[in-house]
Design a protein around this motif. Structure first.
Motif, PDB file in Angstrom:
ATOM      1  N   HIS A  14       1.390  -0.977   0.057  1.00 14.98           N
ATOM      2  CA  HIS A  14      -0.137  -0.211  -0.307  1.00 14.98           C
ATOM      3  C   HIS A  14       0.604   1.096  -0.401  1.00 14.98           C
ATOM      4  O   HIS A  14       1.938   1.167   0.157  1.00 14.98           O
ATOM      5  N   VAL A  15       0.996   2.347  -0.592  1.00 11.05           N
ATOM      6  CA  VAL A  15       1.005   3.345  -1.075  1.00 11.05           C
ATOM      7  C   VAL A  15       1.445   3.932   0.751  1.00 11.05           C
ATOM      8  O   VAL A  15       2.281   5.153   0.630  1.00 11.05           O
ATOM      9  N   ARG A  16       0.812   4.308   1.324  1.00 11.99           N
ATOM     10  CA  ARG A  16       0.587   4.464   2.505  1.00 11.99           C
ATOM     11  C   ARG A  16       2.177   3.779   3.198  1.00 11.99           C
ATOM     12  O   ARG A  16       2.849   5.213   4.384  1.00 11.99           O
ATOM     13  N   HIS A  17       3.238   3.108   3.257  1.00 10.69           N
ATOM     14  CA  HIS A  17       3.964   2.338   3.840  1.00 10.69           C
ATOM     15  C   HIS A  17       4.992   3.098   2.979  1.00 10.69           C
ATOM     16  O   HIS A  17       5.534   3.578   3.776  1.00 10.69           O
ATOM     17  N   THR A  18       4.935   3.774   1.859  1.00 13.95           N
ATOM     18  CA  THR A  18       6.413   4.440   1.173  1.00 13.95           C
ATOM     19  C   THR A  18       5.709   5.909   1.547  1.00 13.95           C
ATOM     20  O   THR A  18       7.042   6.280   2.101  1.00 13.95           O
ATOM     21  N   VAL A  19       5.355   5.957   2.073  1.00 10.20           N
ATOM     22  CA  VAL A  19       4.638   7.873   2.421  1.00 10.20           C
ATOM     23  C   VAL A  19       5.587   7.937   3.968  1.00 10.20           C
ATOM     24  O   VAL A  19       6.109   8.483   4.167  1.00 10.20           O
ATOM     25  N   ALA A  20       5.233   6.716   4.637  1.00  9.81           N
ATOM     26  CA  ALA A  20       5.444   7.125   5.819  1.00  9.81           C
ATOM     27  C   ALA A  20       7.158   6.800   6.306  1.00  9.81           C
ATOM     28  O   ALA A  20       7.820   6.877   6.498  1.00  9.81           O
ATOM     29  N   SER A  21       7.474   5.713   4.903  1.00 10.31           N
ATOM     30  CA  SER A  21       9.021   5.498   4.688  1.00 10.31           C
ATOM     31  C   SER A  21       9.551   6.676   4.316  1.00 10.31           C
ATOM     32  O   SER A  21      10.901   7.463   4.555  1.00 10.31           O
ATOM     33  N   VAL A  22       9.200   7.304   2.991  1.00 11.71           N
ATOM     34  CA  VAL A  22       9.646   9.069   2.671  1.00 11.71           C
ATOM     35  C   VAL A  22       9.850   9.783   4.193  1.00 11.71           C
ATOM     36  O   VAL A  22      10.401  10.543   4.113  1.00 11.71           O
ATOM     37  N   LEU A  23       8.553   9.672   4.610  1.00 10.10           N
ATOM     38  CA  LEU A  23       8.480  10.766   5.887  1.00 10.10           C
ATOM     39  C   LEU A  23       9.269  10.501   6.606  1.00 10.10           C
ATOM     40  O   LEU A  23      10.081  11.175   8.038  1.00 10.10           O
TER      41      LEU A  23
END
Length: 404
Positions: free
Chosen positions: A381-390
């Protein structure tokens, strides 16, 4: 936060999307601002250059590649990296207030973006993140795109120099994080994170299968194993065609369908026959609807590659509820993930009969729609990537990826 994203694919046409557009939209939805420097790598030299557009609230500046023609690939290919990188640097200075960004995001090969990351560092951009999907130039050399010797040494030296400018390096698998530490120089100031490829994970609505098949000229009475994506080197077409040959010999009612364009599309068209079909690239929504009329999704890489991949087409297959047959690197955490969630099977390279047998078994097996959705939500899920970026706590999904 304000993000400047530099990438080589960012489709803005209606009905098209890519991982970069999905990440940008997810960041905007989370309250952040995103601007994009698009290195339109496959654009013609005469294409519009330096043009700006606003897409879904995201400002996009387009950079047309530069290269030296007339002297063959040995000059054209390296000149494209060098000259395009310099041109991208000029456009970045002209069109962006670099000092106003909090983060700079790019993808490998870093060489394609020249010294834009250096500009970002000198402008005071604190967070500089590099997504490593392929280890350039090693992977390009292993699949025959870059010769060995001085060209490989020079490309690796330049790529490493640019990688040094980033302070966050994101790898798709824990195995690739280990590969990065083993094969490249990692500076003390650099953080390595694991961030698989991503999707919005929304299930694709199932369309009326007979009507979809008729629309695309596909048989109503045979199972379909589908490959969708760019038809370029490193996609393992020989393995899929070998499996199709096994099916023909056995008279099996299974069709191998290839959807897409690229340098190797003429080769696929030349192989079309009673159980091998090719269709050109189509709008994304049309393609996703087509997937729901198929039984199995296919992925394959090529032998002799030393790092590990997560083919992005996997996510579309899972969203369509298709099981995945994968011929990828032995011991890959990706193939172990498919089997752990019950959404696919892995087979060795160069095993046409084994590949075909797995396709036949998956096509005749039970629905994997439920496990596929669970896998997408837990890992992709893209939310995991957003969390990794942040850099948020709890963003790491390595536990779902580590092979046991």
């Amino acid at each position: 936060m304000r993000f400047l994203m530099a990438c080589m694919q960012f489709p803005t046409e209606p009905g098209h999307s890519y991982l970069t557009t999905e990440l940008a939209q997810a960041l905007v939805a989370a309250g952040h601002t995103v601007e994009v420097l698009l290195i339109d790598w496959d654009a013609a030299p005469s294409a519009a250059d330096g043009s700006c557009e606003t897409w879904n609230g995201i400002r996009v500046v387009r950079c047309t590649p530069r290269q030296i023609d007339g002297f063959g690939g040995l000059i054209r290919n390296p000149s494209k990296f060098v000259l395009t990188g310099r041109h991208a640097r000029r456009l970045a200075r002209k069109h962006f207030d670099l000092g106003g960004f909090d983060a700079f995001i790019a993808w490998t090969p870093a060489l394609a973006f020249g010294s834009c990351v250096g500009l970002a560092r000198r402008a005071g951009v604190r967070h500089r993140l590099l997504f490593i999907w392929d280890f350039f130039p090693d992977h390009a050399h292993e699949i025959g795109l870059i010769p060995g010797g001085p060209p490989l040494w020079l490309a690796r030296t330049l790529e490493q120099r640019l990688m040094d400018e980033f302070n966050v390096l994101l790898c798709t698998l824990p195995q690739n994080a280990a590969y990065l530490r083993r094969r490249f120089r990692v500076r003390p100031h650099q953080t390595i994170r694991v961030a698989p490829i991503w999707s919005d994970a929304t299930p694709i609505p199932v369309a009326d299968r007979p009507s979809v098949r008729r629309r695309h000229g596909l048989p109503d009475d045979r199972s379909i194993a589908v490959f969708g994506g760019q038809m370029i080197e490193g996609r393992g077409f020989d393995q899929m065609l070998a499996a199709a040959a096994v099916g023909r010999e056995r008279g099996a009612p299974i069709v191998f369908l290839f959807v897409g364009d690229g340098r190797l599309a003429p080769m696929l068209r030349a192989h079309t026959c009673e159980n091998v079909l090719w269709r050109p690239a189509m709008p994304r929504e049309t393609y996703l609807q087509l997937l729901t009329a198929c039984e199995v999704g296919m992925v394959a890489t090529v032998p002799g590659v030393s790092s590990f991949t997560i083919p992005s087409k996997t996510l579309d297959y899972l969203r369509a509820g298709l099981p995945v047959i994968a011929a990828v690197e032995a011991g890959s955490e990706y193939s172990a993930l498919l089997e752990r969630y019950g959404v696919g099977r892995a087979v060795p390279f160069d095993d046409g009969p084994g590949f075909f047998d797995a396709v036949a078994a998956l096509a005749a097996g039970p629905s994997v729609a439920g496990p596929a959705q669970a896998c997408l939500n837990a890992v992709f899920h893209v939310r995991h990537t957003v969390a990794s970026v942040l850099g948020e706590p709890g963003a790491d999904v390595s536990d779902h990826l580590v092979s046991t």
